[in-house]
Design a protein around this motif. Structure first.
Motif, PDB file in Angstrom:
ATOM      1  N   LEU A  63      24.071  35.052   4.771  1.00 27.01           N
ATOM      2  CA  LEU A  63      25.350  35.569   4.282  1.00 27.01           C
ATOM      3  C   LEU A  63      26.184  35.958   5.495  1.00 27.01           C
ATOM      4  O   LEU A  63      25.747  36.772   6.322  1.00 27.01           O
ATOM      5  CB  LEU A  63      25.127  36.786   3.376  1.00 27.01           C
ATOM      6  CG  LEU A  63      26.382  37.569   2.968  1.00 27.01           C
ATOM      7  CD1 LEU A  63      27.369  36.682   2.219  1.00 27.01           C
ATOM      8  CD2 LEU A  63      26.003  38.790   2.126  1.00 27.01           C
ATOM      9  N   ILE A  64      27.372  35.369   5.611  1.00 28.12           N
ATOM     10  CA  ILE A  64      28.260  35.626   6.746  1.00 28.12           C
ATOM     11  C   ILE A  64      29.634  36.017   6.200  1.00 28.12           C
ATOM     12  O   ILE A  64      30.240  35.267   5.432  1.00 28.12           O
ATOM     13  CB  ILE A  64      28.400  34.397   7.649  1.00 28.12           C
ATOM     14  CG1 ILE A  64      27.029  33.920   8.131  1.00 28.12           C
ATOM     15  CG2 ILE A  64      29.299  34.706   8.848  1.00 28.12           C
ATOM     16  CD1 ILE A  64      27.080  32.592   8.887  1.00 28.12           C
ATOM     17  N   ILE A  65      30.113  37.194   6.589  1.00 27.98           N
ATOM     18  CA  ILE A  65      31.454  37.645   6.217  1.00 27.98           C
ATOM     19  C   ILE A  65      32.141  38.201   7.462  1.00 27.98           C
ATOM     20  O   ILE A  65      31.469  38.617   8.410  1.00 27.98           O
ATOM     21  CB  ILE A  65      31.409  38.717   5.103  1.00 27.98           C
ATOM     22  CG1 ILE A  65      30.481  39.878   5.502  1.00 27.98           C
ATOM     23  CG2 ILE A  65      30.975  38.105   3.777  1.00 27.98           C
ATOM     24  CD1 ILE A  65      30.433  41.006   4.499  1.00 27.98           C
ATOM     25  N   GLY A  79      32.907  31.721  -5.018  1.00 32.53           N
ATOM     26  CA  GLY A  79      32.808  32.803  -5.988  1.00 32.53           C
ATOM     27  C   GLY A  79      32.781  34.143  -5.269  1.00 32.53           C
ATOM     28  O   GLY A  79      33.051  34.227  -4.072  1.00 32.53           O
ATOM     29  N   LYS A  80      32.422  35.195  -5.995  1.00 28.40           N
ATOM     30  CA  LYS A  80      32.550  36.553  -5.461  1.00 28.40           C
ATOM     31  C   LYS A  80      31.189  37.213  -5.254  1.00 28.40           C
ATOM     32  O   LYS A  80      30.279  37.062  -6.068  1.00 28.40           O
ATOM     33  CB  LYS A  80      33.397  37.415  -6.411  1.00 28.40           C
ATOM     34  CG  LYS A  80      33.764  38.782  -5.849  1.00 28.40           C
ATOM     35  CD  LYS A  80      34.660  39.546  -6.802  1.00 28.40           C
ATOM     36  CE  LYS A  80      33.890  40.136  -7.959  1.00 28.40           C
ATOM     37  NZ  LYS A  80      34.703  41.053  -8.783  1.00 28.40           N
ATOM     38  N   VAL A  81      31.054  37.925  -4.138  1.00 31.48           N
ATOM     39  CA  VAL A  81      29.934  38.828  -3.904  1.00 31.48           C
ATOM     40  C   VAL A  81      30.509  40.160  -3.444  1.00 31.48           C
ATOM     41  O   VAL A  81      31.680  40.238  -3.053  1.00 31.48           O
ATOM     42  CB  VAL A  81      28.951  38.293  -2.825  1.00 31.48           C
ATOM     43  CG1 VAL A  81      28.354  36.961  -3.246  1.00 31.48           C
ATOM     44  CG2 VAL A  81      29.635  38.179  -1.472  1.00 31.48           C
ATOM     45  N   SER A  82      29.697  41.209  -3.503  1.00 32.91           N
ATOM     46  CA  SER A  82      30.141  42.505  -2.993  1.00 32.91           C
ATOM     47  C   SER A  82      29.099  43.052  -2.025  1.00 32.91           C
ATOM     48  O   SER A  82      27.908  42.787  -2.152  1.00 32.91           O
ATOM     49  CB  SER A  82      30.393  43.491  -4.131  1.00 32.91           C
ATOM     50  OG  SER A  82      29.212  43.734  -4.865  1.00 32.91           O
ATOM     51  N   VAL A  83      29.583  43.801  -1.044  1.00 34.23           N
ATOM     52  CA  VAL A  83      28.727  44.354   0.004  1.00 34.23           C
ATOM     53  C   VAL A  83      29.096  45.820   0.202  1.00 34.23           C
ATOM     54  O   VAL A  83      30.280  46.182   0.224  1.00 34.23           O
ATOM     55  CB  VAL A  83      28.902  43.586   1.330  1.00 34.23           C
ATOM     56  CG1 VAL A  83      28.072  44.214   2.449  1.00 34.23           C
ATOM     57  CG2 VAL A  83      28.531  42.113   1.169  1.00 34.23           C
ATOM     58  N   THR A 105      35.102  36.726  -1.241  1.00 35.79           N
ATOM     59  CA  THR A 105      34.925  35.391  -1.806  1.00 35.79           C
ATOM     60  C   THR A 105      34.126  34.560  -0.813  1.00 35.79           C
ATOM     61  O   THR A 105      34.404  34.569   0.395  1.00 35.79           O
ATOM     62  CB  THR A 105      36.275  34.709  -2.090  1.00 35.79           C
ATOM     63  OG1 THR A 105      37.068  34.705  -0.902  1.00 35.79           O
ATOM     64  CG2 THR A 105      37.016  35.428  -3.194  1.00 35.79           C
ATOM     65  N   VAL A 106      33.118  33.859  -1.321  1.00 34.98           N
ATOM     66  CA  VAL A 106      32.225  33.083  -0.455  1.00 34.98           C
ATOM     67  C   VAL A 106      31.925  31.730  -1.077  1.00 34.98           C
ATOM     68  O   VAL A 106      31.939  31.571  -2.300  1.00 34.98           O
ATOM     69  CB  VAL A 106      30.895  33.821  -0.202  1.00 34.98           C
ATOM     70  CG1 VAL A 106      31.105  35.124   0.555  1.00 34.98           C
ATOM     71  CG2 VAL A 106      30.137  34.070  -1.503  1.00 34.98           C
ATOM     72  N   VAL A 107      31.649  30.768  -0.220  1.00 35.60           N
ATOM     73  CA  VAL A 107      31.078  29.500  -0.657  1.00 35.60           C
ATOM     74  C   VAL A 107      29.571  29.687  -0.773  1.00 35.60           C
ATOM     75  O   VAL A 107      28.929  30.190   0.158  1.00 35.60           O
ATOM     76  CB  VAL A 107      31.398  28.370   0.340  1.00 35.60           C
ATOM     77  CG1 VAL A 107      30.524  27.152   0.082  1.00 35.60           C
ATOM     78  CG2 VAL A 107      32.856  27.978   0.234  1.00 35.60           C
TER      79      VAL A 107
END
Length: 409
Positions: free
Chosen positions: A83-85, A61-65, A73-75
Motif C-alpha cells: 500500500l503506497i499513499i 476505489g477507496k481505502v482509509s488510513v 483513492t487507490v488502484v
C-alpha cells in the motif's frame, strides 16, 4: 502496474510485529468495493497512416488510513505488493496534486523500518525506493490502522516522500494498494491479503475482480468471496507459475481465430489489474501488432482476428481465452504496449485491463492459483473457452515471422 524492484536504504534485524485485528474483522465475511473507471488521453500513435489518440484506463476505489480515518483513492493493483499513499512531507508535484496522509493527525501511527522491523534506539527509520514499469517512488514506512470497507486491521504501508512526475502526476487517484503475492511486499505485514487471510477476517482467503467498460454496470473488487452473478462460465483454475511474486500463469502460444501463431510459446504472463493495456516484450509486441494490422480495417474492425491466449492449466489441454476485435482495438489503436521487464522477473507478458474486462478473475491467496471465468455483462452474449486441438497445431509455420495462416472456408 508492474513493480520491478524494491530497494531499502538500510538493513536491520527483523523483529516480530504484533498483528492487531479490529473488532470489525473478527467475524468471517466478505467485503465488496465499487470501483470507478477513469480514462485519460495519452500519447498519439500513427496507425494505418492516421494519427490516433491512445487512452489509458484505470479502475480505483477507496481505502482509509489512520485514527481518525483519512480517505484515499487507490488502484487495487495485482502487479505490486504494498500500500503506497503520498505523505504530507512529500514535496513532489505528483504528491501535491493528490490527497496526502497528514502524519501528525493520526494518533495510532508509528514509524518502522521498511523491512517491517522496529526502529532501533538512536537510529532514524530507513526509506525504500520502488521502481515500477514506468516511474518510481521513494518513501518512509509506517504502521497504522488500514480499512478496506469495514475490514480493518493494523498494517504496514509506505508514505511517499518523493514521486516521479511520470506517471504519478497524471493519476486521478492518490495511491496504489498492492495485491500481488506476499513475496512482492516488503514483508508479510505489508501484504494486505496476508493480513486479512491470516486474521480469519475473510470467509474465503481470496479476492475477485469484475471490471466493466459500461456505465450501466458496477465494477467491483470483492475480498473473501466469489460472485457467481458475474460469471458466464465455470472457473478455469490455473496454478501460479514462477516465484517472482506476480499472479503469473503460463501460455502455450498466441492464437488468431484459433490458429496458433508461434509467437509466444511458453511465455510467462502476469495478470495485472493495474496495467491499462496488454503488454509484453518489445519484439513480441512489435510482431504481434504487425500481424494484427495486416489486412484489418480499424474503422469497421473487419479483417481483425479473434486474439486468443492458450493458458496452461494443471491438467489436460490448455484452454484458449480469446478477445474479439472490439476488446483490443479502440479508436484505430491496438490496446498493446511494450514493457521490457528485466530478468529475473522478466521477460513477461501482461494481461491488463482489456483482458480483465472480458474475464472475471479470482485470486486464491491460500492455494496460489488464478481462476478465470467469462464475465457476464449486461446486454452481451458471453463466449466460452476453447480447448487447444493438438492434432491441428501444425497448421502454421514454425517461423516467428511466418504470415498469419488463412482461415479454412
Amino acid at each position: 502496474m508492474m513493480c520491478i524492484t524494491s530497494t531499502s536504504t538500510t538493513t536491520l534485524l527483523l523483529l516480530a510485529l504484533p498483528l492487531l485485528i479490529a473488532s470489525a474483522t473478527r467475524t468471517q465475511s466478505s467485503v465488496s468495493l465499487a470501483l470507478k473507471k477513469r480514462v485519460d488521453r495519452a500519447a498519439s500513435r500513427h496507425v494505418q497512416g492516421q494519427k490516433t489518440q491512445q487512452h489509458k484506463m484505470a479502475y480505483y476505489g477507496k481505502v482509509s488510513v489512520g485514527s481518525p480515518a483519512q480517505d484515499f483513492t487507490v488502484v487495487f493493483d495485482t502487479g505490486s505488493g504494498n500500500l503506497i499513499i503520498p505523505g504530507d512531507d512529500c514535496e513532489s508535484s505528483a504528491c501535491k496534486s493528490h490527497q496526502t496522509l497528514k502524519l501528525k493527525e493520526t494518533s495510532s501511527i508509528s514509524a518502522i523500518n521498511c523491512d517491517g522491523s522496529a526502529v532501533s534506539s538512536g537510529y532514524l527509520p530507513d526509506q525504500v525506493t520502488i521502481t515500477f514499469g514506468t516511474g518510481s517512488i521513494t518513501g518512509s514506512c509506517y504502521s497504522d490502522q488500514v480499512c478496506i470497507g469495514e475490514a480493518c486491521n493494523k498494517g504496514n504501508f509506505i508514505a511517499a516522500t518523493e514521486e516521479s512526475s511520470n506517471p504519478f502526476a497524471s493519476f486521478s487517484f492518490d495511491g496504489v494498494l498492492g495485491l500481488a503475492l506476499d513475496s512482492m511486499a516488503q514483508s508479510d505485514e505489508f501484504s494486505v491479503m496476508n493480513r486479512l487471510a491470516s486474521s480469519g477476517a475473510l470467509k474465503k482467503p481470496l479476492f475477485s475482480v469484475f471490471l466493466s467498460d459500461s456505465d450501466d454496470e458496477v465494477s467491483e473488487i470483492t475480498f473473501g468471496d466469489i460472485k457467481q452473478e458475474h460469471m458466464a462460465s465455470e472457473l478455469y483454475w490455473v496454478p501460479v507459475n514462477g516465484d517472482a511474486g506476480y499472479w503469473e500463469v503460463q501460455i502455450e502460444d498466441i492464437y488468431f481465430d484459433n490458429e496458433p501463431q508461434n509467437l509466444c510459446k511458453g511465455c510467462r504472463v502476469a495478470v495485472d489489474t493495474g496495467t491499462s493495456e496488454l503488454a509484453g516484450p518489445s519484439d513480441t509486441i512489435t510482431e504481434l501488432s504487425s500481424r494484427l494490422m495486416r489486412g484489418g480495417d480499424c474503422r469497421s474492425l473487419n479483417g481483425f482476428p479473434e486474439l486468443g491466449f492458450a493458458v496452461k492449466g494443471p491438467e489436460g489441454s490448455p484452454k484458449i481465452l480469446s478477445l474479439s476485435p472490439k476488446d483490443y482495438v479502440s479508436s484505430c489503436s491496438l490496446s498493446l504496449m511494450s514493457l521490457d521487464v528485466p530478468p529475473p522477473k522478466g521477460p513477461l507478458f501482461v494481461f491488463g485491463i482489456p483482458f480483465l474486462q472480458k474475464y472475471y478473475t479470482v485470486y486464491d491467496h491460500e492455494n496460489s492459483r488464478v481462476g478465470f471465468s467469462v464475465a457476464k455483462h449486461k446486454g452481451e452474449v458471453a463466449g466460452s473457452f476453447m480447448e487447444v486441438k493438438t492434432a491441428t497445431s501444425a497448421k502454421t509455420s514454425g517461423s516467428f515471422l511466418s504470415p498469419r495462416a488463412a482461415k479454412t472456408p
